[in-house]
Design a protein around this motif. Sequence first.
Motif, PDB file in Angstrom:
ATOM      1  N   GLY A 263     -14.239   4.895  -2.845  1.00 27.99           N
ATOM      2  CA  GLY A 263     -15.237   3.847  -3.071  1.00 27.99           C
ATOM      3  C   GLY A 263     -14.733   2.679  -3.878  1.00 27.99           C
ATOM      4  O   GLY A 263     -15.246   1.568  -3.782  1.00 27.99           O
ATOM      5  N   TRP A 264     -13.679   2.912  -4.701  1.00 29.44           N
ATOM      6  CA  TRP A 264     -13.168   1.827  -5.537  1.00 29.44           C
ATOM      7  C   TRP A 264     -12.169   0.981  -4.758  1.00 29.44           C
ATOM      8  O   TRP A 264     -12.173  -0.240  -4.840  1.00 29.44           O
ATOM      9  CB  TRP A 264     -12.520   2.424  -6.791  1.00 29.44           C
ATOM     10  N   HIS A 265     -11.237   1.610  -4.047  1.00 26.72           N
ATOM     11  CA  HIS A 265     -10.263   1.000  -3.144  1.00 26.72           C
ATOM     12  C   HIS A 265      -9.088   0.308  -3.827  1.00 26.72           C
ATOM     13  O   HIS A 265      -8.089   0.026  -3.178  1.00 26.72           O
ATOM     14  CB  HIS A 265     -10.936  -0.007  -2.198  1.00 26.72           C
ATOM     15  N   VAL A 266      -9.193   0.008  -5.118  1.00 30.25           N
ATOM     16  CA  VAL A 266      -8.102  -0.707  -5.796  1.00 30.25           C
ATOM     17  C   VAL A 266      -6.830   0.140  -5.892  1.00 30.25           C
ATOM     18  O   VAL A 266      -5.744  -0.324  -5.542  1.00 30.25           O
ATOM     19  CB  VAL A 266      -8.535  -1.205  -7.185  1.00 30.25           C
ATOM     20  N   PRO A 267      -6.914   1.409  -6.360  1.00 34.23           N
ATOM     21  CA  PRO A 267      -5.663   2.188  -6.512  1.00 34.23           C
ATOM     22  C   PRO A 267      -4.905   2.368  -5.209  1.00 34.23           C
ATOM     23  O   PRO A 267      -3.686   2.200  -5.173  1.00 34.23           O
ATOM     24  CB  PRO A 267      -6.161   3.541  -7.057  1.00 34.23           C
ATOM     25  N   GLU A 268      -5.625   2.713  -4.115  1.00 33.73           N
ATOM     26  CA  GLU A 268      -4.906   2.952  -2.859  1.00 33.73           C
ATOM     27  C   GLU A 268      -4.366   1.656  -2.263  1.00 33.73           C
ATOM     28  O   GLU A 268      -3.346   1.669  -1.568  1.00 33.73           O
ATOM     29  CB  GLU A 268      -5.792   3.670  -1.834  1.00 33.73           C
ATOM     30  N   THR A 269      -5.040   0.529  -2.531  1.00 39.62           N
ATOM     31  CA  THR A 269      -4.533  -0.757  -2.041  1.00 39.62           C
ATOM     32  C   THR A 269      -3.214  -1.115  -2.722  1.00 39.62           C
ATOM     33  O   THR A 269      -2.215  -1.426  -2.061  1.00 39.62           O
ATOM     34  CB  THR A 269      -5.559  -1.873  -2.290  1.00 39.62           C
ATOM     35  N   ILE A 270      -3.225  -1.056  -4.057  1.00 41.87           N
ATOM     36  CA  ILE A 270      -2.000  -1.352  -4.802  1.00 41.87           C
ATOM     37  C   ILE A 270      -0.928  -0.311  -4.497  1.00 41.87           C
ATOM     38  O   ILE A 270       0.255  -0.634  -4.349  1.00 41.87           O
ATOM     39  CB  ILE A 270      -2.292  -1.399  -6.320  1.00 41.87           C
ATOM     40  N   GLY A 271      -1.337   0.946  -4.367  1.00 40.70           N
ATOM     41  CA  GLY A 271      -0.389   2.015  -4.060  1.00 40.70           C
ATOM     42  C   GLY A 271       0.293   1.814  -2.717  1.00 40.70           C
ATOM     43  O   GLY A 271       1.498   2.039  -2.589  1.00 40.70           O
ATOM     44  N   ALA A 272      -0.476   1.385  -1.704  1.00 44.28           N
ATOM     45  CA  ALA A 272       0.103   1.158  -0.371  1.00 44.28           C
ATOM     46  C   ALA A 272       1.143   0.044  -0.410  1.00 44.28           C
ATOM     47  O   ALA A 272       2.219   0.159   0.192  1.00 44.28           O
ATOM     48  CB  ALA A 272      -0.995   0.817   0.627  1.00 44.28           C
ATOM     49  N   ILE A 273       0.839  -1.030  -1.133  1.00 43.60           N
ATOM     50  CA  ILE A 273       1.791  -2.145  -1.238  1.00 43.60           C
ATOM     51  C   ILE A 273       3.064  -1.692  -1.949  1.00 43.60           C
ATOM     52  O   ILE A 273       4.187  -1.980  -1.517  1.00 43.60           O
ATOM     53  CB  ILE A 273       1.150  -3.334  -1.972  1.00 43.60           C
ATOM     54  N   MET A 274       2.913  -0.969  -3.064  1.00 41.68           N
ATOM     55  CA  MET A 274       4.083  -0.490  -3.807  1.00 41.68           C
ATOM     56  C   MET A 274       4.912   0.470  -2.967  1.00 41.68           C
ATOM     57  O   MET A 274       6.151   0.436  -3.003  1.00 41.68           O
ATOM     58  CB  MET A 274       3.644   0.200  -5.098  1.00 41.68           C
ATOM     59  N   LEU A 275       4.245   1.341  -2.208  1.00 42.01           N
ATOM     60  CA  LEU A 275       4.967   2.302  -1.384  1.00 42.01           C
ATOM     61  C   LEU A 275       5.811   1.597  -0.331  1.00 42.01           C
ATOM     62  O   LEU A 275       6.984   1.932  -0.132  1.00 42.01           O
ATOM     63  CB  LEU A 275       3.971   3.250  -0.715  1.00 42.01           C
ATOM     64  N   VAL A 276       5.238   0.595   0.325  1.00 44.12           N
ATOM     65  CA  VAL A 276       5.982  -0.145   1.344  1.00 44.12           C
ATOM     66  C   VAL A 276       7.131  -0.928   0.708  1.00 44.12           C
ATOM     67  O   VAL A 276       8.248  -0.951   1.241  1.00 44.12           O
ATOM     68  CB  VAL A 276       5.048  -1.092   2.118  1.00 44.12           C
ATOM     69  N   LEU A 277       6.889  -1.562  -0.433  1.00 40.52           N
ATOM     70  CA  LEU A 277       7.965  -2.292  -1.119  1.00 40.52           C
ATOM     71  C   LEU A 277       9.080  -1.336  -1.545  1.00 40.52           C
ATOM     72  O   LEU A 277      10.259  -1.685  -1.494  1.00 40.52           O
ATOM     73  CB  LEU A 277       7.409  -3.038  -2.330  1.00 40.52           C
ATOM     74  N   GLY A 278       8.711  -0.126  -1.975  1.00 35.89           N
ATOM     75  CA  GLY A 278       9.719   0.863  -2.337  1.00 35.89           C
ATOM     76  C   GLY A 278      10.560   1.277  -1.145  1.00 35.89           C
ATOM     77  O   GLY A 278      11.781   1.418  -1.251  1.00 35.89           O
ATOM     78  N   LEU A 279       9.903   1.477   0.009  1.00 35.50           N
ATOM     79  CA  LEU A 279      10.640   1.822   1.228  1.00 35.50           C
ATOM     80  C   LEU A 279      11.579   0.698   1.625  1.00 35.50           C
ATOM     81  O   LEU A 279      12.732   0.935   2.015  1.00 35.50           O
ATOM     82  CB  LEU A 279       9.650   2.102   2.367  1.00 35.50           C
ATOM     83  N   ILE A 280      11.099  -0.541   1.523  1.00 35.52           N
ATOM     84  CA  ILE A 280      11.955  -1.694   1.823  1.00 35.52           C
ATOM     85  C   ILE A 280      13.127  -1.756   0.844  1.00 35.52           C
ATOM     86  O   ILE A 280      14.259  -2.063   1.216  1.00 35.52           O
ATOM     87  CB  ILE A 280      11.133  -2.993   1.779  1.00 35.52           C
ATOM     88  N   GLY A 281      12.841  -1.422  -0.425  1.00 40.26           N
ATOM     89  CA  GLY A 281      13.869  -1.481  -1.453  1.00 40.26           C
ATOM     90  C   GLY A 281      14.981  -0.470  -1.282  1.00 40.26           C
ATOM     91  O   GLY A 281      16.060  -0.629  -1.865  1.00 40.26           O
ATOM     92  N   LEU A 282      14.756   0.571  -0.475  1.00 37.82           N
ATOM     93  CA  LEU A 282      15.820   1.557  -0.241  1.00 37.82           C
ATOM     94  C   LEU A 282      16.977   0.971   0.544  1.00 37.82           C
ATOM     95  O   LEU A 282      18.070   1.540   0.568  1.00 37.82           O
ATOM     96  CB  LEU A 282      15.249   2.771   0.506  1.00 37.82           C
ATOM     97  N   GLY A 283      16.741  -0.176   1.207  1.00 35.98           N
ATOM     98  CA  GLY A 283      17.831  -0.887   1.866  1.00 35.98           C
ATOM     99  C   GLY A 283      18.140  -0.439   3.265  1.00 35.98           C
ATOM    100  O   GLY A 283      19.172  -0.814   3.823  1.00 35.98           O
ATOM    101  N   TYR A 284      17.264   0.383   3.868  1.00 30.98           N
ATOM    102  CA  TYR A 284      17.517   0.838   5.233  1.00 30.98           C
ATOM    103  C   TYR A 284      17.140  -0.221   6.256  1.00 30.98           C
ATOM    104  O   TYR A 284      17.503  -0.124   7.415  1.00 30.98           O
ATOM    105  CB  TYR A 284      16.725   2.120   5.527  1.00 30.98           C
ATOM    106  N   PHE A 285      16.378  -1.214   5.838  1.00 34.08           N
ATOM    107  CA  PHE A 285      15.890  -2.231   6.753  1.00 34.08           C
ATOM    108  C   PHE A 285      16.708  -3.507   6.612  1.00 34.08           C
ATOM    109  O   PHE A 285      17.338  -3.754   5.585  1.00 34.08           O
ATOM    110  CB  PHE A 285      14.424  -2.569   6.457  1.00 34.08           C
TER     111      PHE A 285
END
Length: 446
Positions: A263-285
């Motif tokens: 119902g709040w949506h803020v944690p999962e929104t920020i979490g999704a962005i951080m997760l994708v940035l972390g995956l990008i940061g691994l350098g596989y892309f």
Amino acid sequence: MRFKTALIVLILFAMLLPTAHAQGNTVYVAKIDGMITGYTVDQFDRYITEAEKANASAIIIELNTPGGRADAMQEIVMRIQNAKVPVIIYVYPSGGMAASAGTYIALGSHLIAMAPGTVIGACRPILGYGANGSIVEAPPKIVNFYIAYLRELAEMSGRNATLAEQFITEDRSVTSQEALKYGVIEVIATDVNDLLQKADGMETKIPVKDRGKVVLHLRDARVVYLEPSFKDTVIKYITDPTIAYVLLNLGFIGLIFGFLTPGWHVPETIGAIMLVLGLIGLGYFGYSSAGLLLIALAMIFFIAEALTPTFGLFTVAGTITFILGGTMLFGKGGGEYLVSGALYETLRIIIIVMAILLGLFFAFGAAAVVRAQRKKPEAGKEELVGAEGKVIQELNPEGLVRIHGEIWKAISKDGSRIPAGEKVRVVEVKGLTLIVSKEGDLDGGS
């Protein structure tokens, strides 16, 4: 008379010739700072391509790296050795290094220069790090492959292959003075201008594609600096292994916390962005793949906003990720690295405008369509129960009423008389006949 005319023409030609030569003698300078990843491959390719388009005399890559991915390193070495202009790797600034993957890249270049206070070497391959932080050693067959690979790079350029092998077998590193003394590099220079003066007249250590070995004419060359773009700056930080690891973990925590507090949506929104940035940061892309991933995340945010309106939270998140994704996906052209990159500036404005328009569409237009689809139909018999209408023909006990603009046969619930003009409410539907009560009677009986 003719002799004087010819003499004047020769004098003018002699005056103009050096000027034309000077204008054509251009050296490009670019900077690579940080981990060697898939993004670094894109950077090298774009920098070298820009120099090739300008038919530059050379391109100097200021390199400062602790190492990185082996597959990315090999792609960079191949791009350098297929370059149509000489590529000079300059380990810079003082305190910098060309370690691990950076050593391979340097030895695969046409000329190597180092600034005082820099080091090169220590390039033993590893498979990664264990859970306790210890190094996971590569098996002998992988180590032997890279020994042969580095020796070949050194031998084909006439550099010290024995010391190059020790960079792997003994994890040896050397300073700029030692590297010059032992024949690993060609120049020690305090800055770019010093490098241009000292490398002038030198011959490239390996052939330039379609040109063979080239004698460098760098003295008094016009220097063009290729500035890193916004996306290069962002990638530089998030590809740091520590930052990428922290982003991944914070992303998972945000998603879990969001699911536990719906119902709040803020944690999962920020979490999704951080997760994708972390995956990008691994350098596989590469930049294109990272851009597509961010745009896909933006679409998820926009659709979520339409399905579960969050007062603009998903819209803002989608707009931001769409802009980042568009910048990485479409910001590949060389023009973005020049001060006069008008084309890229126009494209960046278009990306921002499109992100805002998409956000507004999903926040208002698509959300309205979804709400309309979810709204109960007003025409079915079941939906008539509870509807308010008006008597247009006296009920005694039968008559006619108007409900939602339609005329229905109606009977008063208790058989009482209800005159025309009275307001009634439907309490039951029997076939095509409505059972109604006067508004006052219904309120009073409740």
